[in-house]
Design a protein around this motif. Structure first.
Motif, PDB file in Angstrom:
ATOM      1  N   LEU A 144      93.971   6.231 115.941  1.00 52.96           N
ATOM      2  CA  LEU A 144      93.082   5.941 117.267  1.00 52.96           C
ATOM      3  C   LEU A 144      91.450   5.894 116.762  1.00 52.96           C
ATOM      4  O   LEU A 144      91.332   5.968 117.707  1.00 52.96           O
ATOM      5  CB  LEU A 144      93.677   6.443 117.615  1.00 52.96           C
ATOM      6  CG  LEU A 144      95.270   6.675 118.527  1.00 52.96           C
ATOM      7  CD1 LEU A 144      95.262   7.289 119.479  1.00 52.96           C
ATOM      8  CD2 LEU A 144      95.269   5.672 118.892  1.00 52.96           C
TER       9      LEU A 144
ATOM     10  N   GLU B 156      99.290  10.048 126.681  1.00 51.50           N
ATOM     11  CA  GLU B 156      98.561   8.900 127.260  1.00 51.50           C
ATOM     12  C   GLU B 156      97.365   9.317 126.989  1.00 51.50           C
ATOM     13  O   GLU B 156      96.265   8.563 127.007  1.00 51.50           O
ATOM     14  CB  GLU B 156      99.174   8.677 128.232  1.00 51.50           C
ATOM     15  CG  GLU B 156     100.323   7.537 128.385  1.00 51.50           C
ATOM     16  CD  GLU B 156     100.483   6.751 127.761  1.00 51.50           C
ATOM     17  OE1 GLU B 156      98.889   5.704 127.592  1.00 51.50           O
ATOM     18  OE2 GLU B 156     101.114   6.468 126.737  1.00 51.50           O
TER      19      GLU B 156
ATOM     20  N   THR C 172      99.811   8.593 114.041  1.00 50.06           N
ATOM     21  CA  THR C 172      99.099   7.638 114.703  1.00 50.06           C
ATOM     22  C   THR C 172      97.845   7.709 115.980  1.00 50.06           C
ATOM     23  O   THR C 172      96.964   6.998 115.306  1.00 50.06           O
ATOM     24  CB  THR C 172     100.344   7.445 116.275  1.00 50.06           C
ATOM     25  OG1 THR C 172     101.591   7.416 115.397  1.00 50.06           O
ATOM     26  CG2 THR C 172      99.665   6.605 116.734  1.00 50.06           C
ATOM     27  N   GLU C 173      97.634   9.470 115.985  1.00 46.98           N
ATOM     28  CA  GLU C 173      97.209   9.753 116.400  1.00 46.98           C
ATOM     29  C   GLU C 173      95.566   9.339 114.695  1.00 46.98           C
ATOM     30  O   GLU C 173      94.117   9.488 115.766  1.00 46.98           O
ATOM     31  CB  GLU C 173      96.097  11.012 116.501  1.00 46.98           C
ATOM     32  CG  GLU C 173      97.036  11.590 117.598  1.00 46.98           C
ATOM     33  CD  GLU C 173      97.049  13.009 117.836  1.00 46.98           C
ATOM     34  OE1 GLU C 173      96.375  13.233 117.341  1.00 46.98           O
ATOM     35  OE2 GLU C 173      97.175  13.933 118.792  1.00 46.98           O
TER      36      GLU C 173
ATOM     37  N   ARG D   7      95.579   9.021 124.092  1.00 45.27           N
ATOM     38  CA  ARG D   7      95.249   6.753 123.617  1.00 45.27           C
ATOM     39  C   ARG D   7      94.594   6.647 124.584  1.00 45.27           C
ATOM     40  O   ARG D   7      93.315   6.268 123.557  1.00 45.27           O
ATOM     41  CB  ARG D   7      96.605   6.006 124.080  1.00 45.27           C
ATOM     42  CG  ARG D   7      97.792   6.661 122.638  1.00 45.27           C
ATOM     43  CD  ARG D   7      99.546   5.977 123.332  1.00 45.27           C
ATOM     44  NE  ARG D   7     100.225   6.400 122.478  1.00 45.27           N
ATOM     45  CZ  ARG D   7     100.204   5.365 121.278  1.00 45.27           C
ATOM     46  NH1 ARG D   7      99.603   4.866 121.183  1.00 45.27           N
ATOM     47  NH2 ARG D   7     101.079   6.180 120.252  1.00 45.27           N
TER      48      ARG D   7
END
Length: 174
Positions: free
Chosen positions: A125, A51, A121-122, A54
């Protein structure tokens, strides 16, 4: 950093904050080999960010992320400040001049553009793709003042960062 250093083959992570440029940080990791940045465990963490990750990655700007190998090293420590100088393939390298100033550690690094660069995914972001270095000098000095003097004398285009904290594998009980 603890999450990264907990990966197989990772040894230490250090977080620095720029001395003169507001909002700039340097995260510097040491690993046993460049293969540590290709492990399944590491990529699993990048594909399932925490989290906190994110929340902060969308705020990153002007990111440079490159896995490097050491061409030349003097010393092995992490100190209060670091001077970083990005170099092109044919740029002059002030290694000897910086070595004469007795840093805690001095690395001449060679970037590897294909290592640790799988889609994750990073990466999604962050607002823009990471840039990469060809080569770099990273010099760890005992004080910010020493790093600033080295920059003024031998690497005027370098950046100086002050250490915020370091985490090693042994800090994690591993």
């Amino acid at each position: 950093m603890q999450e990264r250093v907990g990966c197989p083959g990772w040894l230490r992570g250090s977080r620095f904050k720029a001395v003169t440029k507001s909002g700039r940080y340097l995260l510097f990791y040491d690993a046993e080999t460049a293969d540590a940045y290709e492990s399944d465990v590491y990529y699993a963490r990048l594909r399932s960010p925490t989290e906190m990750s994110r929340a902060i990655f969308p705020k990153f700007r002007d990111t440079w992320r490159t896995v490097c190998t050491v061409e030349r090293r003097l010393g092995d420590g992490i100190a209060a400040a670091v001077l970083t100088l990005r170099l092109g393939a044919n740029d002059p390298v002030p290694f000897e001049a910086l070595a004469a100033l007795a840093p805690a550690r001095l690395d001449l690094l060679q970037g590897h553009k294909s290592v640790g660069q799988a889609h994750t995914t990073e990466k999604d972001l962050r607002p823009a793709p990471d840039r990469q270095i060809e080569r770099a000098i990273v010099a760890f000095f005992w004080s910010v003042e020493d790093a600033e003097k080295a920059r003024a004398a031998h690497a005027p285009s370098a950046e100086v960062f002050a250490l915020r904290h370091t985490v090693s594998k042994s800090d994690l009980g591993q």
